[in-house]
Scaffold this motif. Structure first.
Motif, PDB file in Angstrom:
ATOM      1  N   ILE A 253       0.857  -1.183   0.000  1.00  0.00           N
ATOM      2  CA  ILE A 253       0.000   0.000   0.000  1.00  0.00           C
ATOM      3  C   ILE A 253       0.895   1.235   0.000  1.00  0.00           C
ATOM      4  O   ILE A 253       1.785   1.370   0.843  1.00  0.00           O
ATOM      5  CB  ILE A 253      -0.926   0.013   1.226  1.00  0.00           C
ATOM      6  CG1 ILE A 253      -1.794  -1.247   1.248  1.00  0.00           C
ATOM      7  CG2 ILE A 253      -1.792   1.272   1.234  1.00  0.00           C
ATOM      8  CD1 ILE A 253      -2.581  -1.432   2.533  1.00  0.00           C
ATOM      9  N   HIS A 254       0.664   2.150  -0.935  1.00  0.00           N
ATOM     10  CA  HIS A 254       1.524   3.314  -1.101  1.00  0.00           C
ATOM     11  C   HIS A 254       0.986   4.504  -0.304  1.00  0.00           C
ATOM     12  O   HIS A 254      -0.231   4.697  -0.196  1.00  0.00           O
ATOM     13  CB  HIS A 254       1.633   3.685  -2.580  1.00  0.00           C
ATOM     14  CG  HIS A 254       2.099   2.558  -3.451  1.00  0.00           C
ATOM     15  ND1 HIS A 254       3.397   2.098  -3.433  1.00  0.00           N
ATOM     16  CD2 HIS A 254       1.437   1.786  -4.349  1.00  0.00           C
ATOM     17  CE1 HIS A 254       3.518   1.093  -4.296  1.00  0.00           C
ATOM     18  NE2 HIS A 254       2.339   0.884  -4.851  1.00  0.00           N
ATOM     19  N   PRO A 255       1.865   5.330   0.255  1.00  0.00           N
ATOM     20  CA  PRO A 255       1.418   6.530   0.978  1.00  0.00           C
ATOM     21  C   PRO A 255       0.706   7.505   0.044  1.00  0.00           C
ATOM     22  O   PRO A 255       1.023   7.601  -1.144  1.00  0.00           O
ATOM     23  CB  PRO A 255       2.726   7.142   1.499  1.00  0.00           C
ATOM     24  CG  PRO A 255       3.734   6.027   1.448  1.00  0.00           C
ATOM     25  CD  PRO A 255       3.330   5.167   0.292  1.00  0.00           C
ATOM     26  N   ALA A 256      -0.233   8.245   0.603  1.00  0.00           N
ATOM     27  CA  ALA A 256      -0.987   9.217  -0.193  1.00  0.00           C
ATOM     28  C   ALA A 256      -0.150  10.457  -0.483  1.00  0.00           C
ATOM     29  O   ALA A 256      -0.331  11.105  -1.513  1.00  0.00           O
ATOM     30  CB  ALA A 256      -2.267   9.607   0.542  1.00  0.00           C
ATOM     31  N   GLU A 257       0.766  10.808   0.430  1.00  0.00           N
ATOM     32  CA  GLU A 257       1.585  11.998   0.269  1.00  0.00           C
ATOM     33  C   GLU A 257       3.061  11.634   0.300  1.00  0.00           C
ATOM     34  O   GLU A 257       3.468  10.690   0.994  1.00  0.00           O
ATOM     35  CB  GLU A 257       1.285  13.014   1.376  1.00  0.00           C
ATOM     36  CG  GLU A 257      -0.140  13.533   1.371  1.00  0.00           C
ATOM     37  CD  GLU A 257      -0.371  14.580   2.454  1.00  0.00           C
ATOM     38  OE1 GLU A 257       0.608  14.913   3.170  1.00  0.00           O
ATOM     39  OE2 GLU A 257      -1.512  15.046   2.586  1.00  0.00           O
ATOM     40  N   ILE A 258       3.845  12.375  -0.437  1.00  0.00           N
ATOM     41  CA  ILE A 258       5.285  12.162  -0.472  1.00  0.00           C
ATOM     42  C   ILE A 258       5.953  13.263   0.332  1.00  0.00           C
ATOM     43  O   ILE A 258       6.167  14.382  -0.141  1.00  0.00           O
ATOM     44  CB  ILE A 258       5.818  12.140  -1.920  1.00  0.00           C
ATOM     45  CG1 ILE A 258       5.192  10.973  -2.695  1.00  0.00           C
ATOM     46  CG2 ILE A 258       7.340  12.033  -1.930  1.00  0.00           C
ATOM     47  CD1 ILE A 258       5.626  10.894  -4.140  1.00  0.00           C
ATOM     48  N   THR A 259       6.251  12.946   1.589  1.00  0.00           N
ATOM     49  CA  THR A 259       6.939  13.874   2.477  1.00  0.00           C
ATOM     50  C   THR A 259       7.616  13.070   3.582  1.00  0.00           C
ATOM     51  O   THR A 259       7.099  12.026   3.999  1.00  0.00           O
ATOM     52  CB  THR A 259       5.963  14.907   3.078  1.00  0.00           C
ATOM     53  OG1 THR A 259       6.695  15.850   3.853  1.00  0.00           O
ATOM     54  CG2 THR A 259       4.910  14.240   3.944  1.00  0.00           C
TER      55      THR A 259
END
Length: 300
Positions: A253-259
């Motif tokens: 499952i991939h994160p919704a935000e890239i930070t």
């Protein structure tokens, strides 16, 4: 499996075979094997290095393009590993790097393969790690989170990212150190002058200097099996090592935000770096400088 793998070996034949068996289950189409040469002052090391190389090559029984970089003379861990990774990325665009004491969970390989492809052209991404230092704390709702810190117990990256690596760190001598952990900035001159016998700290700092992101799984999918008297640097287990939790990643499952997760990184800083072997190496250097040491005593 089409993702190339670099296996770094040395003088531990039986331990190395455990890692190779994990690789064998994946049957990569391309396998790169690099080995430093034996140290002259170590009894029996030449025989152990030779035995390790022979056993590894004999166990490759699947259709595989094998490349070897076997050193005749010892370069030392720092130079041998960094140059082996240079050699690897001179021939591949992306790949997985495993040392002989990093035992992957089977899901590690798919984790790296999928994310190497997903972030292939995203230059913010510089590192995919298999280790987690959060002691069972889950960060976010995904299978992984983004960190500023690149951990090298089983990892993957791209040639484009490794091109940012500088063994001497001289490329970054004029760069701001404002965002760097204090443990790594107390005496950067030691790195500039190549007085530190490490290669991984330079990678860690190269990622930070470039404001890169490191992908970190929400559970450990690498187990370090190298602690002990035969190890070069990891002869005893630190306190944080005993708190590491292990698992597998069956659904990615991939994160919704890239930070970068600042809370997770702060936790790592407090629990890992302040008691790492590197910290004590740097602390030893500081003790030789009265001004730096007095400053350290006030803030630690």
């Amino acid at each position: 499996m089409n993702t190339p793998i670099l296996l770094l070996i040395f003088n531990r034949p039986h331990q190395t075979l455990r890692i190779l068996e994990s690789i064998r289950q994946q049957q990569p189409a391309r396998l790169f094997i690099a080995a430093d040469g034996p140290r002259q002052h170590k009894d029996r090391e030449a025989a152990l290095c030779s035995q390790t190389r022979e056993l590894v090559l004999k166990q490759i029984d699947w259709p595989c393009e094998v490349h070897t970089l076997f050193r005749e003379h010892n370069l030392g861990c720092a130079t041998a590993v960094s140059k082996a990774i240079d050699w690897f990325f001179s021939q591949v665009e992306e790949g997985i790097i495993l040392e002989d004491d990093c035992m992957p969970d089977p899901s590690f390989y798919n984790f790296c393969t999928v994310l190497l492809e997903r972030y292939r052209h995203d230059t913010r991404m510089m590192h995919i790690g298999g280790s987690n230092y959060q002691a069972g704390i889950t960060r976010g709702n995904a299978s992984y989170y983004f960190s500023r810190y690149a951990h090298i117990w089983g990892w993957a990256t791209w040639r484009r990212a490794w091109e940012m690596y500088d063994f001497t760190l001289l490329r970054y001598k004029g760069a701001s150190t404002e965002d760097l952990p204090i443990e790594f900035t107390r005496d950067l001159e030691a790195f500039y002058e190549q007085k530190m016998d490490t290669w991984d700290t330079q990678w860690f700092l190269s990622v930070l200097f470039n404001k890169g992101l490191a992908i970190t799984p929400n559970t450990n999918i690498i187990r370090n099996i190298g602690y002990g008297k035969e190890a070069t640097h990891t002869k005893s287990e630190p306190a944080w090592f005993k708190k590491m939790e292990y698992g597998t990643i069956t659904q990615l499952i991939h994160p919704a935000e890239i930070t970068a997760d600042a809370v997770a990184d702060a936790y790592t800083m407090d629990t890992v770096f302040n008691c790492s072997p590197l910290f004590y190496m740097v602390k030893k250097i500081i003790k030789n400088n009265t001004l730096l040491y007095n400053l350290y005593k006030r803030i630690s």
